[in-house]
Design a protein around this motif. Structure first.
Motif, mmCIF file in Angstrom:
data_model
loop_
_atom_site.group_PDB
_atom_site.id
_atom_site.type_symbol
_atom_site.label_atom_id
_atom_site.label_comp_id
_atom_site.label_asym_id
_atom_site.label_seq_id
_atom_site.Cartn_x
_atom_site.Cartn_y
_atom_site.Cartn_z
ATOM 1 N N GLU A 71 0.939 -1.435 -0.132
ATOM 2 C CA GLU A 71 0.025 0.041 -0.032
ATOM 3 C C GLU A 71 0.894 1.143 0.326
ATOM 4 N N GLU A 72 2.401 0.981 -0.131
ATOM 5 C CA GLU A 72 3.133 2.410 0.221
ATOM 6 C C GLU A 72 3.377 2.840 -1.699
ATOM 7 N N VAL A 73 2.933 3.938 -1.458
ATOM 8 C CA VAL A 73 3.506 4.595 -2.838
ATOM 9 C C VAL A 73 4.658 5.126 -3.010
ATOM 10 N N VAL A 74 5.549 4.373 -4.266
ATOM 11 C CA VAL A 74 6.827 3.682 -3.981
ATOM 12 C C VAL A 74 7.201 5.021 -5.890
ATOM 13 N N GLY A 75 6.675 5.515 -6.400
ATOM 14 C CA GLY A 75 6.477 6.291 -7.786
ATOM 15 C C GLY A 75 5.473 6.467 -8.537
ATOM 16 N N TRP A 76 6.292 7.405 -9.752
ATOM 17 C CA TRP A 76 4.787 7.894 -11.052
ATOM 18 C C TRP A 76 6.097 8.137 -12.354
ATOM 19 N N ALA A 77 4.039 8.310 -12.982
ATOM 20 C CA ALA A 77 4.933 8.006 -14.606
ATOM 21 C C ALA A 77 3.709 9.121 -14.835
ATOM 22 N N ALA A 78 4.031 10.116 -15.259
ATOM 23 C CA ALA A 78 3.182 11.445 -16.153
ATOM 24 C C ALA A 78 2.579 10.375 -18.243
ATOM 25 N N VAL A 79 1.293 9.998 -18.118
ATOM 26 C CA VAL A 79 1.180 9.758 -19.467
ATOM 27 C C VAL A 79 0.428 10.089 -20.255
ATOM 28 N N ASP A 100 -2.237 9.966 -33.197
ATOM 29 C CA ASP A 100 -2.653 10.476 -32.190
ATOM 30 C C ASP A 100 -2.280 10.008 -31.001
ATOM 31 N N VAL A 101 -1.139 10.264 -30.555
ATOM 32 C CA VAL A 101 -0.193 9.708 -29.168
ATOM 33 C C VAL A 101 -0.234 9.585 -28.379
ATOM 34 N N TRP A 102 -0.164 9.318 -27.635
ATOM 35 C CA TRP A 102 0.039 9.613 -25.972
ATOM 36 C C TRP A 102 1.721 9.749 -25.514
ATOM 37 N N SER A 103 2.119 10.838 -25.279
ATOM 38 C CA SER A 103 3.630 10.982 -24.199
ATOM 39 C C SER A 103 3.622 10.652 -22.997
ATOM 40 N N LEU A 104 5.099 10.151 -23.099
ATOM 41 C CA LEU A 104 5.493 9.609 -21.342
ATOM 42 C C LEU A 104 6.233 10.411 -21.076
ATOM 43 N N TRP A 105 6.220 11.267 -20.495
ATOM 44 C CA TRP A 105 7.783 12.207 -20.209
ATOM 45 C C TRP A 105 8.035 12.512 -19.061
ATOM 46 N N CYS A 106 7.654 11.297 -17.346
ATOM 47 C CA CYS A 106 8.205 11.945 -16.188
ATOM 48 C C CYS A 106 8.143 10.604 -15.477
ATOM 49 N N ILE A 107 9.265 10.291 -15.112
ATOM 50 C CA ILE A 107 9.098 9.043 -13.932
ATOM 51 C C ILE A 107 10.156 9.380 -13.024
ATOM 52 N N ARG A 108 9.694 9.482 -11.603
ATOM 53 C CA ARG A 108 9.984 9.480 -10.695
ATOM 54 C C ARG A 108 9.066 8.393 -9.085
ATOM 55 N N VAL A 109 11.050 7.810 -9.100
ATOM 56 C CA VAL A 109 11.258 6.902 -7.722
ATOM 57 C C VAL A 109 11.486 7.030 -6.759
ATOM 58 N N ARG A 110 10.724 7.081 -5.234
ATOM 59 C CA ARG A 110 11.194 7.589 -4.153
ATOM 60 C C ARG A 110 12.040 7.338 -4.019
ATOM 61 N N PRO A 111 12.505 8.324 -3.653
ATOM 62 C CA PRO A 111 14.293 8.048 -2.425
ATOM 63 C C PRO A 111 13.857 6.598 -1.984
ATOM 64 N N GLY A 112 14.539 5.486 -1.550
ATOM 65 C CA GLY A 112 14.697 4.331 -0.928
ATOM 66 C C GLY A 112 14.465 3.232 -1.180
#
Length: 194
Positions: A71-79, A100-112
């Motif tokens: 249940e711990e959120v550990v990352g994010w991706a923008a699409v 009509d493509v989708w863009s995936l531009w940001c990937i963030r992984v939490r420290p740890g």
């Protein structure tokens, strides 16, 4: 670790990954490319940025995906569909065709949680999210760092190798450079038979 990737429908979880430590801090909140105009991006400051993300999380489709370890959120991706982002008019990152493509531009992984493969799960989850919403293809604009270290603050775009391992192929060079590395346009075609 069993990572599950889900649509970003929880604002508190999005805030846990993207939000500032101080509520009045002026951070990106992954809006710099998501907002279709640079004017709106410039005018949103401080807490207003978080409120704009709260609105986006309530929309369909939500603004991206979140990775969870239990249940711990550990990352994010923008699409999101490219047409609804600033990439639709970006002068340095070309439009390859009229798809009509989708863009995936940001990937963030939490420290740890870095170095545990979370970014790979996020890319795969973002692709499946886009596919479920009818995307014919997903594009990304990673750095082509050729194995060299990328500064952590600039690593959000991902690397060419990360995307190639997820089935993306390079389709164009760009005029964009980040952290001294050229960015390339990679694409994963989601159309049947491709």
């Amino acid at each position: 670790m069993a990572i599950e990737v889900r649509p970003a429908r929880s604002f508190p979880d999005v805030a846990a990954v993207l939000g500032p430590k101080r509520p009045d801090a002026n951070v990106c909140w992954c809006l710099s490319y998501r907002l279709p105009t640079s004017r709106e991006n410039r005018e949103l400051v401080g807490p207003a940025r978080g409120e704009r993300v709260r609105e986006l999380v309530g929309e369909e489709p939500p603004p991206g995906v979140l990775a969870y370890d239990g249940e711990e959120v550990v990352g994010w991706a923008a699409v999101h569909p490219r047409a609804g982002t600033s990439f639709a008019r970006n002068r340095k990152i070309p439009l390859v065709d009229d798809l009509d493509v989708w863009s995936l531009w940001c990937i963030r992984v939490r420290p740890g949680h870095r170095g545990e493969g979370v970014a790979h799960h996020l890319v795969a989850g973002a692709v499946e999210f886009a596919r479920a919403h009818g995307a014919p293809a997903v594009e990304a604009y990673p750095v082509d760092n050729q194995g060299r270290k990328v500064d952590l603050t600039m690593a959000y775009v991902g690397t060419r190798a990360l995307f190639e391992r997820a089935g993306f192929v390079k389709v164009a060079d760009t005029e964009s450079v980040l952290n001294g590395f050229p960015r390339v346009l990679v694409r994963r075609d989601l159309r049947p038979g491709r």
